[in-house]
Write a protein that holds these residues in place. Structure first.
Motif: not given
Ligand SMILES: Cc1ncc(C[n+]2csc(CCOP(=O)(O)OP(=O)(O)O)c2C)c(N)n1
Lengths: 263, 354
Positions: A59-63, A103-107, A131-138
């Motif tokens: 995904p886009v996120g910490c993983a 992640g939860d923001g992603d999904l 599900n970690n209840a937060i946007y980790g990566m950003t």
């Molecule tokens: C289209 C788009 N919008 C926003 C972002 C910025 N962004 C990168 S990671 C992220 C949040 C991810 O959070 P989550 O899915 O909860 O995963 P976690 O990092 O907590 O594992 C965002 C908003 C992006 N890369 N692409």
């Protein structure tokens, strides 16, 4: 890690580094549960003997760098679109095992549409939903799963459900859809829950292999860094706060899956 | 194969089938929906993949996934839907996987209308998504060309591992004319998929497809590689057609449907004694700049005609570099300029440059 020790003839190998993981050191914060979840998936893929025909979607996120750690074909999706990408892969390669890791923001925010429609079509893929209840990566902003009153960098006075809405219960939502064969919510907050999660992940992949429909394992997880807690306190916080809101257990077990479990 | 009467959209769809497309993912939008409809019966009956996605965002990411898996894959859409796909185009371009996009432009901006337009030229050739890249953009002027360029799009996408876009407008999609289909090519077998594709790491190292490069120098290296590829495409793949340019003193440059209208303008101008010629770009990226620069030395002036407010005219001016006057005539809102209105503009240019 590359060297596999010879097992003496009078001993039995009971634990080893999964073949489905690369020996790389992860970039995850100390205390993060992503590493545990990676390992569980890798063990299951090894056990099912499908590593050489598995394709992962990060995904886009910490993983986002999950492909560095899994020893198998992998791609990296746009934010929220992993289920669509997985759909594309699976439709043209039906003999492959395809999973998304999200992640939860992603999904549950940007990719809500894709996960719902992928599940509803009964795509033969497996989704691991962390599900970690937060946007980790950003850096710790409010997620769709952030609890009422939870302070984040974008909900400084705590999540106000009047203006931000309520945390999304994705396992329940996805479980409702006819295309979803197996949906469960588990956690990785202590050893027994980690064991149960491993079982759930295995079943989810078996559901895919048996062609029964879409499968998803939501995993209650921690983000000690962005929660501002020690790793141990984060595990405790999740038990005290997340588990009551996000009840653990299956939200969908199709009859076909039940039959599979009984076999 | 003999000529048959084909509607543009159906012709494009059938050409993709003949070219060996393995999977289509798309979402309905006028004026290209017949592509999706045609493929909704053709692909399943041939044992190939058709999926109506929940949105254009999902469509392009399904295309991305199938392309990563090494399949010949396509989608089709029209202006608002293409806008939604742009993030995906950018990922695909950076990941260097092949994908074919059919873009049947309609009137804009906004929801606009469903009439033919060329208002998305900039979007297609200049800014198909964030970051430094161009898709290959093929602009048919009639249905036969739409067929041939759709087949070519698959070959170019494969050859350069990039996006190839067929840029048509609503009138090409909707009209009917006789055209000849190419023979059916065999579909690539799963075991013939390219070595870079995600096919399962059996007896080899894992294949990773990503567009993420966190180290600046690495990402610059990727960009340099992409730019080198674009230069190679620009050197090898420029295509255009010329009409009556040998002795032309006045040149029209126009693409697609209005390029076809301008063939009539050239004929009528010649009947009136004006030595007019036409250059119709077939690839709008890469653009036939070198040939236009050459013709700019021969002619007294150039008239660019488009179904927009003046987009390709910028590329013509860049090619001409002030060697001769470049004038523009265009209609918007889904209106196709007619010979009656274009010819006077050519006469004005004649007066201006005599
Ligand atoms: C289209 C788009 N919008 C926003 C972002 C910025 N962004 C990168 S990671 C992220 C949040 C991810 O959070 P989550 O899915 O909860 O995963 P976690 O990092 O907590 O594992 C965002 C908003 C992006 N890369 N692409």
């Amino acid at each position: 890690m590359d060297t596999i020790l010879e097992v003496p003839p009078d001993m039995e190998l009971v634990y080893a580094y999964p073949e489905s993981l690369t020996p790389k050191v992860t970039h995850y914060c100390p205390g993060c549960t992503h590493g545990v979840i990676h390992r569980l998936i890798a063990e299951v893929i090894d056990e099912l003997g499908v590593r050489e025909r598995t394709i992962g979607v990060a995904p886009v996120g910490c993983a986002v760098l999950a492909y560095e750690y899994f020893n198998m074909d992998f791609c990296e999706a746009a934010h929220g679109r992993a289920p669509a990408m997985a759909t594309g892969i699976k439709r043209v390669s039906p003999d492959k095992v395809v999973f998304t890791y999200q992640g939860d923001g992603d999904l549950a925010a940007i990719g809500t549409s894709e996960i719902i429609h992928t599940a509803n079509r009964g795509e033969l893929i497996t989704t691991i939903f962390v599900n970690n209840a937060i946007y980790g990566m950003t850096g710790g902003q409010m997620a769709p799963t952030t609890l009422p009153g939870q302070v984040t960098t974008s909900s400084p006075r705590g999540r106000d459900v009047e203006t931000a809405g309520w945390p999304m219960k994705m396992a329940e939502l996805i479980g409702m859809l006819p295309g979803a064969a197996y949906v469960t919510r588990q956690s990785v907050l202590d050893v027994p829950s980690i064991r149960r999660t491993r079982k759930a992940i295995k079943l989810a992949f078996q559901v895919q292999l048996a062609g029964l429909g879409f499968s998803m394992v939501e995993i209650i997880s921690t983000c000690n860094t962005n929660w501002g807690l020690s790793p141990l306190d984060a595990l405790e916080w999740a038990k005290q706060n997340m588990v009551p809101y996000y009840p653990l257990g299956d939200t969908k077990v199709a009859d076909s899956v039940r039959a599979l479990m009984e076999r | 194969m003999a000529k048959e009467l084909w509607e543009g959209n159906a012709a494009i769809a059938e050409a993709a089938v003949r070219a060996g497309v393995e999977a289509f993912f798309g979402y309905p939008i006028t004026p290209q929906t017949e592509i999706l409809e045609h493929l909704s019966h053709r692909l399943p009956e041939l044992g190939r993949v058709f999926l109506q996605a929940e949105s254009e965002v999902a469509s392009i990411n399904m295309v991305y996934g199938a392309a990563c898996a090494g399949a010949r894959v396509m989608t089709s859409s029209s202006s608002p839907g293409i806008s939604l796909m742009q993030e995906g185009f950018s990922y695909i371009a950076c990941s260097e996987v092949p994908a074919v996009i059919i873009n049947v432009m309609r009137g804009g901006p906004g929801l606009g209308n469903v009439a033919p337009s060329q208002g998305d030229y900039f979007q297609a050739v200049k800014m198909a998504g964030h970051g430094d890249f161009h898709p290959i953009v093929l602009a048919p002027g009639n249905i036969q060309e739409a067929i041939d360029l759709t087949v070519l799009a698959f070959d170019l996408a494969d050859k350069y591992r990039t996006i190839a876009m067929v840029l048509a407008d609503g009138s090409l999609g909707q009209m009917m004319e006789p055209a000849e289909m190419p023979p059916m090519r065999p579909v690539r077998k799963p075991e013939e998929r390219p070595a870079w594709a995600l096919t399962g790491a059996k007896g080899r190292k894992p294949n990773i497809i990503t567009s993420l490069y966190l180290v600046e120098e690495e990402l610059e290296k990727v960009n340099l590689r992409l730019q080198a590829k674009l230069r190679e495409i620009a050197a090898n793949e420029v295509r255009w057609k010329e009409y009556s340019t040998e002795d032309a003193e006045l040149l029209i440059v126009a693409f697609g449907t209005v390029g076809r209208v301008c063939q009539t303008v050239v004929r009528e101008a010649r009947e009136k004694g004006l030595k007019a010629g036409l250059l119709r770009p077939i690839t709008v990226w890469p653009f036939p700049s070198a040939r236009i620069a050459e013709l700019a030395r021969q002619v007294r002036g150039i008239l660019v005609v488009e179904m927009n407010a003046g987009q390709m005219v910028e590329d013509v001016r860049l090619a001409v570099e002030g060697r001769c006057p470049v004038r523009f005539y265009g209609r918007m809102g889904g209106i196709i300029p007619l010979p009656d209105e274009i010819l006077p503009k050519l006469e004005e240019l004649h007066q201006e440059t005599r």
